[in-house]
Scaffold this motif. Structure first.
Motif, PDB file in Angstrom:
ATOM      1  N   ILE A   1       0.839  -1.195   0.000  1.00 32.55           N
ATOM      2  CA  ILE A   1       0.000   0.000   0.000  1.00 32.55           C
ATOM      3  C   ILE A   1       0.882   1.256   0.000  1.00 32.55           C
ATOM      4  CG2 ILE A   1      -1.544   1.401   1.460  1.00 32.55           C
ATOM      5  CD1 ILE A   1      -3.179  -0.658   0.122  1.00 32.55           C
ATOM      6  N   SER A   2       1.924   1.241   0.845  1.00 33.60           N
ATOM      7  CA  SER A   2       2.838   2.393   0.909  1.00 33.60           C
ATOM      8  C   SER A   2       3.499   2.633  -0.442  1.00 33.60           C
ATOM      9  CB  SER A   2       3.913   2.161   1.980  1.00 33.60           C
ATOM     10  OG  SER A   2       3.317   2.077   3.255  1.00 33.60           O
ATOM     11  N   GLY A   3       3.936   1.545  -1.101  1.00 31.61           N
ATOM     12  CA  GLY A   3       4.551   1.664  -2.424  1.00 31.61           C
ATOM     13  C   GLY A   3       3.607   2.271  -3.436  1.00 31.61           C
ATOM     14  N   LEU A   4       2.332   1.886  -3.339  1.00 29.55           N
ATOM     15  CA  LEU A   4       1.303   2.379  -4.265  1.00 29.55           C
ATOM     16  C   LEU A   4       1.037   3.868  -4.048  1.00 29.55           C
ATOM     17  CD1 LEU A   4      -1.102   1.477  -6.297  1.00 29.55           C
ATOM     18  CD2 LEU A   4      -2.497   1.527  -4.232  1.00 29.55           C
ATOM     19  N   LEU A   5       0.894   4.263  -2.778  1.00 26.82           N
ATOM     20  CA  LEU A   5       0.452   5.619  -2.460  1.00 26.82           C
ATOM     21  C   LEU A   5       1.600   6.626  -2.338  1.00 26.82           C
ATOM     22  CD1 LEU A   5      -2.348   4.752   0.134  1.00 26.82           C
ATOM     23  CD2 LEU A   5      -2.598   5.229  -2.308  1.00 26.82           C
ATOM     24  N   GLU A   6       2.824   6.140  -2.290  1.00 26.86           N
ATOM     25  CA  GLU A   6       3.965   7.055  -2.157  1.00 26.86           C
ATOM     26  C   GLU A   6       4.800   7.096  -3.441  1.00 26.86           C
ATOM     27  OE1 GLU A   6       5.960   5.930   1.472  1.00 26.86           O
ATOM     28  OE2 GLU A   6       4.122   6.255   2.642  1.00 26.86           O
ATOM     29  N   ALA A   7       4.162   6.722  -4.559  1.00 31.90           N
ATOM     30  CA  ALA A   7       4.873   6.683  -5.845  1.00 31.90           C
ATOM     31  C   ALA A   7       5.037   8.076  -6.451  1.00 31.90           C
ATOM     32  CB  ALA A   7       4.130   5.771  -6.822  1.00 31.90           C
ATOM     33  N   GLY A   8       4.329   9.072  -5.896  1.00 30.07           N
ATOM     34  CA  GLY A   8       4.481  10.444  -6.380  1.00 30.07           C
ATOM     35  C   GLY A   8       3.503  10.793  -7.480  1.00 30.07           C
ATOM     36  N   ALA A   9       2.901  12.000  -7.378  1.00 33.16           N
ATOM     37  CA  ALA A   9       1.946  12.474  -8.381  1.00 33.16           C
ATOM     38  C   ALA A   9       2.576  13.616  -9.176  1.00 33.16           C
ATOM     39  CB  ALA A   9       0.666  12.948  -7.687  1.00 33.16           C
ATOM     40  N   ASN A  10       2.618  13.474 -10.518  1.00 35.68           N
ATOM     41  CA  ASN A  10       3.348  14.430 -11.353  1.00 35.68           C
ATOM     42  C   ASN A  10       2.488  15.216 -12.337  1.00 35.68           C
ATOM     43  OD1 ASN A  10       5.794  13.425 -10.203  1.00 35.68           O
ATOM     44  ND2 ASN A  10       5.629  11.649 -11.560  1.00 35.68           N
ATOM     45  N   SER A  11       1.168  15.108 -12.221  1.00 37.07           N
ATOM     46  CA  SER A  11       0.279  15.841 -13.134  1.00 37.07           C
ATOM     47  C   SER A  11      -1.054  16.070 -12.440  1.00 37.07           C
ATOM     48  CB  SER A  11       0.051  15.043 -14.421  1.00 37.07           C
ATOM     49  OG  SER A  11      -0.686  13.861 -14.130  1.00 37.07           O
ATOM     50  N   THR A  12      -1.892  16.903 -13.056  1.00 32.46           N
ATOM     51  CA  THR A  12      -3.226  17.178 -12.487  1.00 32.46           C
ATOM     52  C   THR A  12      -4.000  15.885 -12.282  1.00 32.46           C
ATOM     53  OG1 THR A  12      -3.347  19.369 -13.475  1.00 32.46           O
ATOM     54  CG2 THR A  12      -5.444  18.331 -12.920  1.00 32.46           C
ATOM     55  N   LEU A  13      -3.987  15.009 -13.295  1.00 36.03           N
ATOM     56  CA  LEU A  13      -4.740  13.759 -13.194  1.00 36.03           C
ATOM     57  C   LEU A  13      -4.156  12.839 -12.130  1.00 36.03           C
ATOM     58  CD1 LEU A  13      -5.772  12.815 -16.844  1.00 36.03           C
ATOM     59  CD2 LEU A  13      -7.045  14.045 -15.094  1.00 36.03           C
TER      60      LEU A  13
END
Length: 303
Positions: A122-134
């Motif tokens: 779960i941590s790997g999934l949610l801490e992968a970083g968001a790089n765009s609006t979507l």
């Protein structure tokens, strides 16, 4: 020989009653129509022309035939439910004296345990970083799934006024069975939503009230959420094949593992029956069994 015309008319009246009086969904009505149609096929083969001629042994035989065709227990339970509902209607209208499906049970089937992720996954999934609006939107969705244990339909139905971020809570107004419930939102999910809302404001088309919207400014559909999770996993090189409900299942499993409070987890998930929630105790026990097998000196398998 087929069912008598009067029997066909009675069936039509039943479906009208389902739609108008019972306000059943289109999905339920279509399912019931298919289920009763299969019973009509059985009756035709057995030269049964009237509904009152159907016996309990006929229902057992019909369901046994369906089971031999490989139809699963859940589908057979629904078929029996459709037949029972129809005969209850006939009893109410005094067009039948008994309900031949009343005491017939579908064959039991081993309950499949839902697939879950462990805390590290779960941590790997949610801490992968968001790089765009979507991706900012997607991360807010995934954090909320795991934080609050929402169903997919509940997430897509969520409106802005259902959120109370200062109180770290939300209200589900359109839960299963029409029930509403208030849920806590974890701090990570609150932060993710707060990051999303200014981005949302840039693309929302008034008067759209949905929390999660597409680039066209309209409410995001359930299939779109599924596709975005698949895309997220591919882009972030996450090997697991995930679907949104796995985040809900993981929420339930991790919470139960930590709290051992089945009633609270039942309330948070919005389960009307605690037996539905109890499946997560089996998951928890399965995890404990694996730990035991690996760790106990007298349980370790010989190499």
């Amino acid at each position: 020989m087929s069912m008598h015309a009067e029997a066909e008319q009675t069936l039509g009246d039943f479906f009208n009653q389902l739609e108008i009086e019972k306000r059943a969904s289109i999905h339920t009505i279509k399912s019931y129509q298919r289920d009763i149609k299969r019973l009509i096929g059985y009756c035709t083969d057995k030269a049964i022309c009237h509904w009152t001629e159907v016996r309990q042994s006929d229902i057992r035989s019909h369901i046994a035939n369906r089971h031999r065709q490989g139809i699963g227990s859940k589908s057979l339970q629904r078929e029996l439910s459709a037949i029972r509902s129809f005969y209850n209607y006939l009893l109410k209208k005094r067009l039948a004296d008994t309900n031949p499906a009343e005491h017939v049970q579908a064959p039991r089937q081993a309950r499949k345990l839902p697939k879950t992720l462990d805390v590290d996954q779960i941590s790997g999934l949610l801490e992968a970083g968001a790089n765009s609006t979507l991706e900012i939107r997607d991360l807010a969705m995934f954090e909320l799934f795991y934080s609050s244990g929402l169903r997919l339909s509940e997430l897509t139905a969520l409106n802005l006024d259902d959120l109370d971020l200062p109180d770290n809570s939300l209200i589900v107004r359109s839960g299963k069975g029409g029930k509403s419930r208030i849920l806590p939102i974890g701090s990570k999910a609150v932060t993710a939503i707060e990051n999303w809302l200014p981005e949302r404001a840039k693309i929302a088309l008034p008067p759209e009230s949905a929390v999660f919207i597409s680039t066209r400014g309209r409410r995001l559909g359930q299939r779109s959420v599924q596709l975005r999770l698949e895309q997220w996993c591919k882009k972030k090189a996450i090997a697991e094949h995930l679907h949104p409900h796995m985040l809900r299942h993981s929420f339930a499993s991790h919470l139960l593992e930590s709290s051992q409070d089945l009633r609270s987890v039942q309330e948070l998930l919005g389960h009307s029956n605690i037996s539905t929630t109890q499946i997560y105790t089996h998951l928890d026990f399965q995890h404990l069994s694996e730990v035991y097998d690996k760790a106990h000196p007298r349980a370790k398998k010989k190499s």
